[in-house]
Every structure is written in structure tokens, then in C-alpha cells.
Design a protein around this motif. Structure first.
Motif, short mmCIF file in Angstrom:
data_model
loop_
_atom_site.label_atom_id
_atom_site.label_comp_id
_atom_site.label_asym_id
_atom_site.label_seq_id
_atom_site.Cartn_x
_atom_site.Cartn_y
_atom_site.Cartn_z
N GLU A 16 0.83 -1.20 0.00
CA GLU A 16 0.00 0.00 0.00
C GLU A 16 0.87 1.25 0.00
N ARG A 17 1.86 1.27 0.87
CA ARG A 17 2.71 2.46 0.95
C ARG A 17 3.53 2.64 -0.32
N ALA A 18 4.09 1.53 -0.82
CA ALA A 18 4.89 1.62 -2.05
C ALA A 18 4.03 2.08 -3.22
N GLY A 19 2.82 1.57 -3.32
CA GLY A 19 1.94 1.95 -4.42
C GLY A 19 1.59 3.42 -4.39
N LEU A 22 4.64 5.42 -5.46
CA LEU A 22 4.97 5.28 -6.87
C LEU A 22 4.01 6.06 -7.77
N THR A 23 2.79 6.29 -7.30
CA THR A 23 1.86 7.05 -8.13
C THR A 23 2.35 8.48 -8.37
N TRP A 24 3.23 8.99 -7.51
CA TRP A 24 3.79 10.33 -7.73
C TRP A 24 4.67 10.38 -8.97
N LEU A 25 5.12 9.22 -9.43
CA LEU A 25 5.92 9.20 -10.65
C LEU A 25 5.12 9.65 -11.86
N VAL A 30 4.62 13.79 -16.09
CA VAL A 30 3.88 14.88 -16.72
C VAL A 30 4.71 16.17 -16.70
N LEU A 31 5.35 16.46 -15.57
CA LEU A 31 6.15 17.67 -15.46
C LEU A 31 7.34 17.63 -16.41
N ALA A 59 7.34 3.06 -17.27
CA ALA A 59 7.61 1.64 -17.02
C ALA A 59 7.60 1.34 -15.52
N ALA A 60 8.14 2.26 -14.72
CA ALA A 60 8.16 2.06 -13.27
C ALA A 60 6.74 2.02 -12.71
N VAL A 61 5.90 2.94 -13.16
CA VAL A 61 4.51 2.97 -12.69
C VAL A 61 3.78 1.70 -13.12
#
Length: 212
Positions: A16-19, A22-25, A30-31, A59-61
Motif C-alpha cells: 500500500e505504501r509503495a503503491g 509510486l503514483t507520484w511518478l 507529466v512535469l 515503465a516504473a509505474v
């Protein structure tokens, strides 16, 4: 079984924490994409490195949140058959799917992709594009992502067996958190409803009577 449930709970918390991290990627991708477009249009300067960073982040996401998607029960399902079964029948289908398909294929992917990563790392493999990046970080995402999926699949198996034994409630019926889009839509609707009520109220806050 209680030991395994504790282990499953620990796996779930880590996933849960890792997911969520990782969503911040997605925002980072986008930036970087926006910055790359601005620099290219304004200054006529382009870089393959910027393009490949976006690919790496995507790919990481995609790979490293597969376990998180499994935990949240948000992967694609085709419930033509299982939707007609009882919850216990659906649990058995999940057990068969996890043990006969997901785990073997994921283990095979880790087995096949690890040598590819090692070769790229030892040789210092670089992108064939001018100004591109080193390749081994991208290739490392494959075994790491599937390893994370394997670990979460083990947790899901534990929960399915515990459910069949009556130790826990249905693990697929957990309440889902509302998405940011849903939260925004609710906030906009609440603001619009409040504005309508304010417009219909008089100076003293009482409803304005309508003329018949």
C-alpha cells in the motif's frame, strides 16, 4: 494460519505504501514532458534523455504498481462465470488463477529478465539514441516489478484460504478509497448546491417566498 495472516498484513501495508509513493511518478512524468515540450518549442532544444526518462517513469509505474493494483482488487476481471458463483466459489477461482497462472508466469519473468539486467549492468549498456540514458535501470524494473507482484500474490493466497476457513471477511469486498477525481466532483457539487441554497435564501437566511 494466524502467523500467515500477520505476514499477509505486513505485505499489504508495504504494498500500500509503495503503491501510493509510486503514483507520484505519474506527476513527475507529466512535469518532465511539459518541460521538454516548452524547451523544445521556445528554445528549439531537444533531448532524447528527457524522452527516455518519461519512458522509464511510465515503465516504473506500470510494472511496480502491479502488486498494488492486485491488493486494491482493481485489475481487469471477466466475471461471466465467476460472477454467478458464491463468494467461496470466487475465492477458489482466485486461488486457481494465482497458483496456476499469475505465480508461474511471474516467476518465469523474473528468471528470464534477471540475466538481461545483469548483462546490461556489467556491460554498461547505453541507449542507441544520441544523448540517451543507460539501460540497466529500465531492465531492473522488470524483475523488481514482478517480484513485488509475486509477494502480493502470496498475500492474496493467504487471505483467500483464510476466508475459506472463516477467519476473515471476503478480502475482495474491501471499501475502495474515492479517487481524486471523485473527490473533486463531490466538492464541486457541494459548492454548487450551497450556492443554490444561498441564492434562494433571503437576507435573514430564510427562504424567499415565491409568488403564486
Amino acid at each position: 494460519m494466524h502467523f500467515f495472516l500477520n505476514m499477509s498484513g505486513l505485505i499489504d501495508r508495504v504494498t500500500e505504501r509503495a503503491g501510493k509513493l509510486l503514483t507520484w511518478l505519474v506527476l513527475a512524468a507529466v512535469l518532465i514532458s511539459a518541460l521538454n515540450a516548452i524547451v523544445r518549442k521556445v528554445f528549439s532544444v531537444g533531448s532524447n534523455a528527457f524522452l527516455e526518462v518519461q519512458w522509464y517513469l511510465f515503465a516504473a509505474v506500470f510494472l511496480m504498481t502491479a502488486g498494488y493494483t492486485l491488493l486494491r482488487n482493481e485489475h481487469v476481471r471477466i466475471d461471466v462465470l465467476s460472477g454467478r458463483l458464491s463468494k467461496k466459489g470466487q475465492a477458489w477461482i482466485d486461488i486457481i488463477g494465482l497458483t496456476a497462472f499469475l505465480l508461474p508466469i511471474s516467476l518465469l519473468m523474473v528468471y528470464l529478465s534477471w540475466p538481461q539486467f545483469m548483462n546490461a549492468y556489467v556491460s554498461g549498456e547505453m541507449s542507441s539514441n544520441a544523448g540517451g540514458l543507460i539501460r540497466w535501470p529500465a531492465k531492473l524494473l522488470i524483475p523488481v516489478g514482478f517480484s513485488m507482484l509475486i509477494i502480493q500474490a502470496v498475500s492474496e493466497l493467504i487471505k483467500r484460504f483464510a476466508f475459506l476457513q472463516g477467519l476473515i471477511s471476503d478480502p475482495t469486498s474491501r471499501l475502495q478509497e474515492k479517487t481524486p477525481e471523485e473527490q473533486l466532483a463531490e466538492a464541486i457539487k457541494a459548492a454548487a448546491d450551497q450556492a443554490t441554497r444561498d441564492a434562494a435564501a433571503g437576507p435573514d437566511g430564510q427562504p424567499v417566498p415565491t409568488r403564486g
